[in-house]
Write a protein that holds these residues in place. Structure first.
Motif, short mmCIF file in Angstrom:
data_model
loop_
_atom_site.label_atom_id
_atom_site.label_comp_id
_atom_site.label_asym_id
_atom_site.label_seq_id
_atom_site.Cartn_x
_atom_site.Cartn_y
_atom_site.Cartn_z
N ARG A 1 0.83 -1.21 0.00
CA ARG A 1 0.00 0.00 0.00
C ARG A 1 0.86 1.26 0.00
O ARG A 1 0.35 2.35 -0.16
CB ARG A 1 -0.93 0.01 1.21
CG ARG A 1 -1.87 -1.19 1.23
CD ARG A 1 -2.92 -1.11 2.29
NE ARG A 1 -3.75 -2.31 2.25
CZ ARG A 1 -4.84 -2.50 2.98
NH1 ARG A 1 -5.22 -1.57 3.82
NH2 ARG A 1 -5.53 -3.61 2.88
N GLY A 2 2.12 1.11 0.28
CA GLY A 2 3.02 2.25 0.25
C GLY A 2 4.18 1.91 -0.66
O GLY A 2 4.09 1.99 -1.88
N ALA A 3 5.29 1.48 -0.06
CA ALA A 3 6.46 1.11 -0.85
C ALA A 3 6.19 -0.13 -1.70
O ALA A 3 5.39 -0.99 -1.35
CB ALA A 3 7.65 0.85 0.08
N ASP A 4 6.89 -0.19 -2.81
CA ASP A 4 6.73 -1.29 -3.76
C ASP A 4 7.61 -2.47 -3.33
O ASP A 4 8.80 -2.31 -3.07
CB ASP A 4 7.16 -0.81 -5.15
CG ASP A 4 6.75 -1.76 -6.25
OD1 ASP A 4 6.40 -2.91 -5.94
OD2 ASP A 4 6.77 -1.35 -7.42
N TYR A 5 7.00 -3.66 -3.25
CA TYR A 5 7.80 -4.87 -2.98
C TYR A 5 7.14 -6.08 -3.62
O TYR A 5 5.94 -6.09 -3.90
CB TYR A 5 7.99 -5.09 -1.47
CG TYR A 5 6.74 -5.48 -0.69
CD1 TYR A 5 6.42 -6.82 -0.46
CD2 TYR A 5 5.91 -4.50 -0.15
CE1 TYR A 5 5.30 -7.17 0.29
CE2 TYR A 5 4.78 -4.84 0.59
CZ TYR A 5 4.48 -6.18 0.81
OH TYR A 5 3.36 -6.53 1.53
N ASN A 6 7.94 -7.11 -3.86
CA ASN A 6 7.48 -8.36 -4.45
C ASN A 6 7.93 -9.52 -3.57
O ASN A 6 8.98 -9.45 -2.93
CB ASN A 6 8.05 -8.55 -5.86
CG ASN A 6 7.74 -7.39 -6.78
OD1 ASN A 6 6.66 -6.82 -6.72
ND2 ASN A 6 8.71 -7.02 -7.61
N LEU A 7 7.15 -10.59 -3.55
CA LEU A 7 7.48 -11.79 -2.80
C LEU A 7 7.40 -12.99 -3.74
O LEU A 7 6.43 -13.14 -4.49
CB LEU A 7 6.49 -12.00 -1.64
CG LEU A 7 6.39 -10.89 -0.59
CD1 LEU A 7 5.27 -11.21 0.40
CD2 LEU A 7 7.72 -10.73 0.15
N TYR A 8 8.44 -13.85 -3.67
CA TYR A 8 8.48 -15.06 -4.49
C TYR A 8 8.57 -16.25 -3.54
O TYR A 8 9.52 -16.35 -2.75
CB TYR A 8 9.67 -15.02 -5.45
CG TYR A 8 9.60 -13.83 -6.39
CD1 TYR A 8 8.92 -13.92 -7.60
CD2 TYR A 8 10.18 -12.61 -6.05
CE1 TYR A 8 8.83 -12.83 -8.44
CE2 TYR A 8 10.09 -11.51 -6.89
CZ TYR A 8 9.41 -11.63 -8.09
OH TYR A 8 9.32 -10.54 -8.93
N VAL A 9 7.59 -17.13 -3.61
CA VAL A 9 7.42 -18.19 -2.62
C VAL A 9 7.68 -19.54 -3.26
O VAL A 9 7.12 -19.85 -4.33
CB VAL A 9 6.01 -18.15 -1.99
CG1 VAL A 9 5.89 -19.16 -0.86
CG2 VAL A 9 5.69 -16.74 -1.50
N GLN A 10 8.53 -20.36 -2.63
CA GLN A 10 8.85 -21.69 -3.14
C GLN A 10 8.97 -22.68 -1.99
O GLN A 10 9.54 -22.34 -0.95
CB GLN A 10 10.19 -21.69 -3.88
CG GLN A 10 10.21 -20.91 -5.16
CD GLN A 10 11.57 -21.01 -5.84
OE1 GLN A 10 12.59 -21.13 -5.18
NE2 GLN A 10 11.58 -20.96 -7.15
N PRO A 11 8.48 -23.91 -2.18
CA PRO A 11 8.81 -24.95 -1.21
C PRO A 11 10.33 -25.15 -1.17
O PRO A 11 11.01 -24.95 -2.18
CB PRO A 11 8.12 -26.19 -1.77
CG PRO A 11 7.01 -25.65 -2.61
CD PRO A 11 7.56 -24.39 -3.21
N SER A 12 10.85 -25.51 -0.03
CA SER A 12 12.28 -25.71 0.11
C SER A 12 12.51 -27.02 0.86
O SER A 12 11.64 -27.87 0.92
CB SER A 12 12.91 -24.51 0.84
OG SER A 12 14.31 -24.56 0.79
N SER A 13 13.68 -27.17 1.43
CA SER A 13 14.02 -28.38 2.18
C SER A 13 15.03 -28.02 3.25
O SER A 13 15.68 -26.96 3.20
CB SER A 13 14.62 -29.44 1.25
OG SER A 13 15.87 -29.01 0.72
N TRP A 14 15.20 -28.91 4.21
CA TRP A 14 16.17 -28.67 5.28
C TRP A 14 17.57 -28.47 4.69
O TRP A 14 18.30 -27.56 5.11
CB TRP A 14 16.17 -29.85 6.25
CG TRP A 14 17.19 -29.72 7.34
CD1 TRP A 14 17.05 -29.10 8.54
CD2 TRP A 14 18.54 -30.23 7.32
NE1 TRP A 14 18.22 -29.18 9.27
CE2 TRP A 14 19.15 -29.87 8.54
CE3 TRP A 14 19.27 -30.96 6.39
CZ2 TRP A 14 20.46 -30.22 8.84
CZ3 TRP A 14 20.59 -31.29 6.69
CH2 TRP A 14 21.16 -30.92 7.91
#
Length: 568
Positions: free
Chosen positions: A499-512
């Motif tokens: 709603r203010g600053a611009d940001y992006n999030l990229y979500v991925q399954p991972s592993s230990w």
């Protein structure tokens, strides 16, 4: 409106590799479909979109399918497959006739830079980087294809080194050299887009094709020309431009060719027609679709179930604007404090650190200090990892987009703060509808977002822009790292609340193992990562977490009280 489908049962990709080795045809199809975008990008950039790209990719996948039984460690499938792709690129160079190397018609296909620009809608300095690649020698393009994917979060440094057949130390040296040559090539691209009359005379008899002779001539001119060597906008390092960038979608022609060859949908030619009809009806749409779907394809590659989110009418692709001298953008409005309640000096500390009886986890309601950049983190406790399914937007670039995590295992959230587009106050993402347990287990990616950029001016960080200014976190919010890791046992939804600053999030399954490798990697980055997990039920939970589902997710309080885990 969104729909979700899977190419394989919701299980960890390691199990899928094992199943494919045992003859499970559905698992094998899922492996090929899930890893195809990664292989296509490695080969495409290494060969710069030469007409042989599809042939080399197909040969890579065929060799992988036929020699899958020889892979002893399923956890190394990704590095093993990328190494095969690199060997095929080199083999293609060795067996190609000398005449083909100089035949202008040999590279009839559109170059990979053009595909990246068109399919990912690259603009500004991102476009400049893509168009600089053809000016590199073949050996440099090969390594760049791996480093590009490392920066984008699709490969680790160890996998890059293994694929290139060199040590990690040698990889660090070679990557630095390639980055330097890439910067020279960026200068060439920038100069050719300019209006220098001296350069126009120098290139009067140039045929427009990038080669080593003209690279040297134009680079020499740029170094000695005040006009061509003058940057009219702040220079953004290539690694910052490439971070979080989606994979270039696979061509439909290649996908159909793989199905018809029997790599997908059945090994024999008798089933080729059926394979092309049944497999491509789902998978062609997935691997040839840009942004969200392609990122989802990479999600399977990174270590989770292959889930594709389709948008019948996707929102317009937002272009990340790089700062220019003429920019008039101003920081966005700072979010109202009511959106993110923070502790005050008068707040009773006991209320914030003593959870009610039966609650799990420790809520951290103050910003933590950055650890010593040269101090390796402690060991990461190992938790259960049966696999996590992602439903929704695995690449969240707009306010209101969500992704739901379901299952048991590790998940990576990769941050991209974009003050070049819009700085100002940042409204943090929030977690809602939790059922089960969610822990904030580690932070990595080589730097916190407030770390100083290597080689940049004092005070210049990943969250600042020379024109627009800094991106500011709410008071008491933890400073995020480039990669933040959580562990989920249940289900929860992550919301992008921009709603203010611009940001992006990229979500991925991972592993230990992937988390451990990330936080303990030091070469070529600012600092080691941070392990937050205590291995107990008192490990920290993310800020802005709730079991409720508020109408406005941005109203979730910073200090969350998730309470005891509930039955799923």
């Amino acid at each position: 409106m969104r729909s979700t489908w899977t190419l394989v049962d919701e299980r960890p990709w390691r199990d899928t590799v094992v199943a494919a080795q045992r003859g499970d045809r559905q698992a094998l199809d899922a492996l090929v479909a899930g890893w195809l975008p990664l292989v296509y990008n490695v080969v495409g950039r290494a060969l710069d979109g030469h007409a042989d790209v599809d042939d080399v990719v197909q040969e890579t996948m065929l060799r992988a399918v036929h020699s899958l039984d020889s892979l002893r460690d399923p956890d190394r499938f990704r590095s093993w497959l990328v190494a095969i792709a690199v060997r095929q690129v080199r083999e293609r160079a060795r067996r190609r006739e000398p005449a083909a190397a100089v035949d202008p018609g040999a590279a009839a296909a559109a170059d990979f830079a053009e595909l990246a620009v068109l399919r990912l809608e690259l603009d500004g300095q991102r476009r400049e980087v893509a168009e600089a690649v053809p000016w590199l020698d073949a050996e440099d393009r090969e390594l760049l294809s791996l480093w590009w994917l490392e920066v984008a979060g699709e490969l680790t440094r160890g996998e890059l080194a293994a694929a290139a057949g060199i040590t990690r130390g040698h990889a660090a040296v070679r990557v630095q050299r390639v980055k330097g040559r890439l910067e020279t090539a960026r200068g060439i691209v920038r100069a050719l887009d300019g209006t220098c009359q001296d350069l126009a005379r120098t290139t009067a008899d140039w045929d427009g094709r990038a080669d080593s002779v003209w690279r040297k001539r134009i680079a020499r001119h740029v170094r000695g020309c005040a006009r061509c060597g003058d940057r009219r906008e702040p220079h953004v390092p290539a690694e910052r431009l490439l971070a979080g960038l989606a994979l270039v979608p696979v061509s439909a022609a290649l996908t159909v060719s793989l199905a018809a060859s029997g790599v997908l949908g059945g090994a024999g030619k008798a089933s080729a027609a059926a394979a092309s009809a049944t497999w491509t009806a789902k998978a062609v749409a997935a691997v040839t679709k840009p942004a969200v779907a392609v990122t989802a394809g990479a999600t399977f590659v990174a270590g989770g179930a292959y889930v594709v989110t389709q948008q019948p009418e996707p929102p317009p692709q937002r272009v990340v604007v790089t700062p220019t001298a003429q920019s008039t953008a101003r920081p966005g409005p700072t979010p109202r404090t009511s959106k993110s309640p923070t502790p005050t000096k008068s707040s009773p500390r006991a209320d914030r650190t003593a959870p009610p009886h039966g609650a799990y986890g420790t809520v951290v309601d103050t910003a933590d200090r950055a650890p010593d950049p040269d101090a390796p983190p402690g060991p990461l406790p190992r938790r259960g990892d049966k696999g996590v399914t992602l439903t929704g937007f695995t690449g969240m670039t707009h306010r209101g987009e969500t992704v739901t995590l379901t299952g048991t295992g590790y998940v990576r959230i990769r941050w991209q703060v974009v003050p070049q587009a819009r700085a100002g106050g940042l409204v943090m993402p929030t977690w809602t509808g939790l059922k089960g347990r969610l822990f904030h287990v580690a932070s990595g990616g080589g730097h916190r977002m407030d770390d100083r950029q290597p080689g940049d001016a004092e005070g210049d960080t990943w969250m600042t822009d020379p024109v627009n200014g800094p991106t500011v976190l709410p008071e008491g919010a933890q400073q995020m790292w480039q990669n933040e890791y959580v562990w989920i046992d249940g289900t929860v939804t992550l919301h992008q609340n921009e709603r203010g600053a611009d940001y992006n999030l990229y979500v991925q399954p991972s592993s230990w193992q992937a988390v451990t490798d990330d936080v303990r990697t030091r070469e070529g980055v600012v600092r080691y990562g941070l392990v937050r997990d205590t291995g107990t039920d008192k490990a920290p939970v993310p800020q802005y977490l709730t079991r409720s589902t508020p109408a406005d997710p941005a109203t979730v309080a910073q200090h969350s009280r998730p309470g005891p885990p509930s039955a799923r």
